[in-house]
Write a protein that holds these residues in place. Sequence first.
Motif, PDB file in Angstrom:
ATOM      1  N   ALA B  64       0.481  -1.050  -0.165  1.00  0.00           N
ATOM      2  CA  ALA B  64       0.132   0.185  -0.379  1.00  0.00           C
ATOM      3  C   ALA B  64       1.339   1.585  -0.056  1.00  0.00           C
ATOM      4  N   HIS B  65       2.195   0.893   0.872  1.00  0.00           N
ATOM      5  CA  HIS B  65       3.396   2.321   0.283  1.00  0.00           C
ATOM      6  C   HIS B  65       3.375   3.431   1.393  1.00  0.00           C
ATOM      7  N   TRP B  66       1.989   3.103   2.390  1.00  0.00           N
ATOM      8  CA  TRP B  66       1.641   4.274   2.761  1.00  0.00           C
ATOM      9  C   TRP B  66       2.543   5.832   3.013  1.00  0.00           C
ATOM     10  N   ASN B  67       2.114   6.624   1.723  1.00  0.00           N
ATOM     11  CA  ASN B  67       2.671   7.290   1.008  1.00  0.00           C
ATOM     12  C   ASN B  67       2.759   9.059   2.015  1.00  0.00           C
ATOM     13  N   GLU B  68       1.390   9.265   2.443  1.00  0.00           N
ATOM     14  CA  GLU B  68       0.624   9.987   2.878  1.00  0.00           C
ATOM     15  C   GLU B  68       1.516  10.007   4.127  1.00  0.00           C
ATOM     16  N   MET B  69       1.970   9.366   4.757  1.00  0.00           N
ATOM     17  CA  MET B  69       2.470   9.433   6.191  1.00  0.00           C
ATOM     18  C   MET B  69       3.822  10.058   6.109  1.00  0.00           C
ATOM     19  N   ALA B  70       4.213  10.512   6.705  1.00  0.00           N
ATOM     20  CA  ALA B  70       5.899  11.580   7.060  1.00  0.00           C
ATOM     21  C   ALA B  70       6.582  10.525   7.666  1.00  0.00           C
ATOM     22  N   ARG B  71       7.357  10.913   6.844  1.00  0.00           N
ATOM     23  CA  ARG B  71       8.668  10.013   7.062  1.00  0.00           C
ATOM     24  C   ARG B  71       8.650   9.511   8.985  1.00  0.00           C
ATOM     25  N   LEU B  72       9.613  10.566   9.205  1.00  0.00           N
ATOM     26  CA  LEU B  72       9.584   9.893  11.219  1.00  0.00           C
ATOM     27  C   LEU B  72       8.465   9.712  11.548  1.00  0.00           C
ATOM     28  N   LEU B  73       6.872   9.462  10.835  1.00  0.00           N
ATOM     29  CA  LEU B  73       6.062   8.762  11.418  1.00  0.00           C
ATOM     30  C   LEU B  73       6.103   7.613  11.130  1.00  0.00           C
ATOM     31  N   ARG B  74       6.603   6.207  10.101  1.00  0.00           N
ATOM     32  CA  ARG B  74       6.375   5.662   9.236  1.00  0.00           C
ATOM     33  C   ARG B  74       7.738   5.010  10.002  1.00  0.00           C
ATOM     34  N   LEU B  75       8.605   5.600  10.721  1.00  0.00           N
ATOM     35  CA  LEU B  75       9.495   5.122  11.227  1.00  0.00           C
ATOM     36  C   LEU B  75       9.827   5.046  12.377  1.00  0.00           C
ATOM     37  N   ALA B  76       8.532   5.491  13.589  1.00  0.00           N
ATOM     38  CA  ALA B  76       7.972   5.546  14.735  1.00  0.00           C
ATOM     39  C   ALA B  76       6.589   4.582  15.270  1.00  0.00           C
ATOM     40  N   ALA B 110       7.510 -10.896  13.102  1.00  0.00           N
ATOM     41  CA  ALA B 110       6.695 -10.718  11.755  1.00  0.00           C
ATOM     42  C   ALA B 110       7.351  -9.061  11.755  1.00  0.00           C
ATOM     43  N   LEU B 111       7.141  -8.736  12.417  1.00  0.00           N
ATOM     44  CA  LEU B 111       7.166  -6.618  12.332  1.00  0.00           C
ATOM     45  C   LEU B 111       8.406  -6.060  11.787  1.00  0.00           C
ATOM     46  N   PHE B 112       9.629  -7.578  12.477  1.00  0.00           N
ATOM     47  CA  PHE B 112      11.077  -7.287  12.125  1.00  0.00           C
ATOM     48  C   PHE B 112      11.128  -7.440  10.583  1.00  0.00           C
ATOM     49  N   GLY B 113      10.727  -8.200  10.163  1.00  0.00           N
ATOM     50  CA  GLY B 113      11.004  -8.720   8.997  1.00  0.00           C
ATOM     51  C   GLY B 113       9.516  -7.846   7.974  1.00  0.00           C
ATOM     52  N   ALA B 114       8.719  -7.445   8.359  1.00  0.00           N
ATOM     53  CA  ALA B 114       8.180  -6.396   8.151  1.00  0.00           C
ATOM     54  C   ALA B 114       9.254  -4.816   8.002  1.00  0.00           C
ATOM     55  N   GLY B 115       9.495  -4.738   8.724  1.00  0.00           N
ATOM     56  CA  GLY B 115      10.631  -3.441   9.251  1.00  0.00           C
ATOM     57  C   GLY B 115      11.555  -2.791   8.496  1.00  0.00           C
ATOM     58  N   ILE B 116      12.238  -4.266   8.217  1.00  0.00           N
ATOM     59  CA  ILE B 116      13.389  -4.270   7.148  1.00  0.00           C
ATOM     60  C   ILE B 116      12.538  -4.319   6.051  1.00  0.00           C
ATOM     61  N   MET B 117      11.778  -4.484   5.159  1.00  0.00           N
ATOM     62  CA  MET B 117      11.040  -3.982   4.050  1.00  0.00           C
ATOM     63  C   MET B 117      10.894  -3.081   3.523  1.00  0.00           C
ATOM     64  N   LEU B 118      10.204  -2.650   4.659  1.00  0.00           N
ATOM     65  CA  LEU B 118       9.948  -0.962   5.105  1.00  0.00           C
ATOM     66  C   LEU B 118      10.799   0.462   4.752  1.00  0.00           C
ATOM     67  N   ILE B 119      11.687  -0.038   5.942  1.00  0.00           N
ATOM     68  CA  ILE B 119      13.563   0.667   5.301  1.00  0.00           C
ATOM     69  C   ILE B 119      13.640   1.073   4.162  1.00  0.00           C
ATOM     70  N   ALA B 120      13.150  -0.441   3.435  1.00  0.00           N
ATOM     71  CA  ALA B 120      14.489  -0.880   2.163  1.00  0.00           C
ATOM     72  C   ALA B 120      14.025   0.245   1.243  1.00  0.00           C
TER      73      ALA B 120
END
Lengths: 188, 364
Positions: B64-76, B110-120
């Motif tokens: 879905a690429h959650w592009n509406e969110m600010a970068r910092l918010l996504r990382l948080a 699972a969130l750790f794996g998702a985190g790797i993908m999202l940060i990439a």
Amino acid sequence: MMDINRRNMWIGIAVVAFVQAAFLGWMIWQRAHLLSTGHEVVLEVIPVDPRSLFQGDYVALGYDISRVPITEGRLKRGSTLYVTLQKTGDRWKPLSVSTKKPENLPPDQVLIKGRVEYASAPTSVSPGQATVRYGIEDFFVPEGTGQELEKLVGQKKLDALIAIDDAGIAGIKGLMVEGKRVYEEPLL
Amino acid sequence: MSRYARRLDQDLARWREAGWLSADGEASIRRDVAGRSRSLEVAPVLGILGAVLIGFGAMSFVAAHWNEMARLLRLALIFSGLFGAYGLAGVLFDRDHPAFAHAAILTGVALFGAGIMLIAQMFHISGHAPDAVLTWALGALLAGIVLRSNPALALALLLMGLWSGWEMSDTNSVHWPFLIGWGAVAAAMLWREWIPGLHLAAIVLSIWVVTIGYFLLDGHGHGVVVAIGLIIAAVGLAGPVILGRWRTWGEAAIAYGMAIAFAGLFALQFIENPHLDNLILLAIVTLALVVGGIWIGLKNNNGSLLWLGYAGFSIEVLALYFKTVGTLLGSSLFFLSAGIIVILLAVAAYRLHSRVQPGVGAVP
């Protein structure tokens, strides 16, 4: 889990959560460090596959250096290749290709490290060629904007702003249209 | 009620009617069984399924690429999700809900794996994808060992398989480092004494061994696969006899070894396109192997081996049928000869069986 005491359990929880979070943090730090301290290089983006550049949420970017001539015989898939880039005008063009890391480059040259995808050995009638990836081929875009970028790539109006560190590792810093920076994302 | 308890229930009634068992005795047995029975509860299973769903939900965020969110918010969001999941696991352990706690750990992994993908994705990192899977697997292994979480270990094992499979399809050659990753997870499962996990490890390794047949010797390494399978089965057969123990493990090794050998033989017959005489020879060897497996299964009263044997027999016969339709060797001739071979083997088995256990007629 029931057989160890609660204190140890909480220590274990903390260890796992912090190690995993630290790895993710390291990924971000490493990339931010590369983008802020790496050599800035401008590469012309060329169409890779006329059928579908835009795949879902990312645009596939091709470069001059995505296909390079090679003199070496057999290059295996996954092997490392170094391309020396030379500044010519506003852009950077490939100068030479090597399997070993060249040392002592002049200041107007930068080294980029790639991974061989396919390679054909040189024959008596034709030079060898390698398809190489540098980790700068996928540009993730907000949903719906891929088509627009694809058009720019097709018209050969797009340049990529690349940061390269001393080891030759590259990252996309932003995209440029006719010399103007667009899609430059903030670090955080 | 478990299958064992149901069957015991019928037997107890029969034994009491026959007068072998007093009413007191029957009541004691029933109490004992009720006290020991560990039926699968619905709540923990739902908890695990919920964790899996949350994991998939987090990963579909990538799409879905959650592009509406600010970068910092996504990382948080990534980091708070990670800490939240593990924190919740701690609280649940504290309140003696281990099953839910393991579900929370699985969510964390699972969130750790998702985190790797999202940060990439956020930083346009398009590296070598199998490396990301390996990192994820190591994160799951860490959680499995430190938090003594079997579900996390199972996930680590599956991710190791995914990592290796991806590498092999990418480079088109055998990916030996898999054995190190697999060994690490299997050792953790052995340390936990988690039997179902060890079976999962054996299944994953078996699949890997069968797979390398397609990459070894320029893609014609199925003979090696057959040899490895037969060696494993032979060790399983001879080991417990020599050592006088580990019978259950021996039988498991026989089943896995025979399944590996069968898969290798199958590839030799139906993927390699051998000459007709070689095909016939290989088919006879395969049928002997399958019938041998069934025989060992019957002898040791091992249901899994028996069913593996039946399945192997059916697959082999069906594949041979499609292969021989319209060839020199008529299908009817083939079935006739196969039938005769199997009946001869059956007669031999019957003779052997009645000699070992006089008075016992046909096998069940």
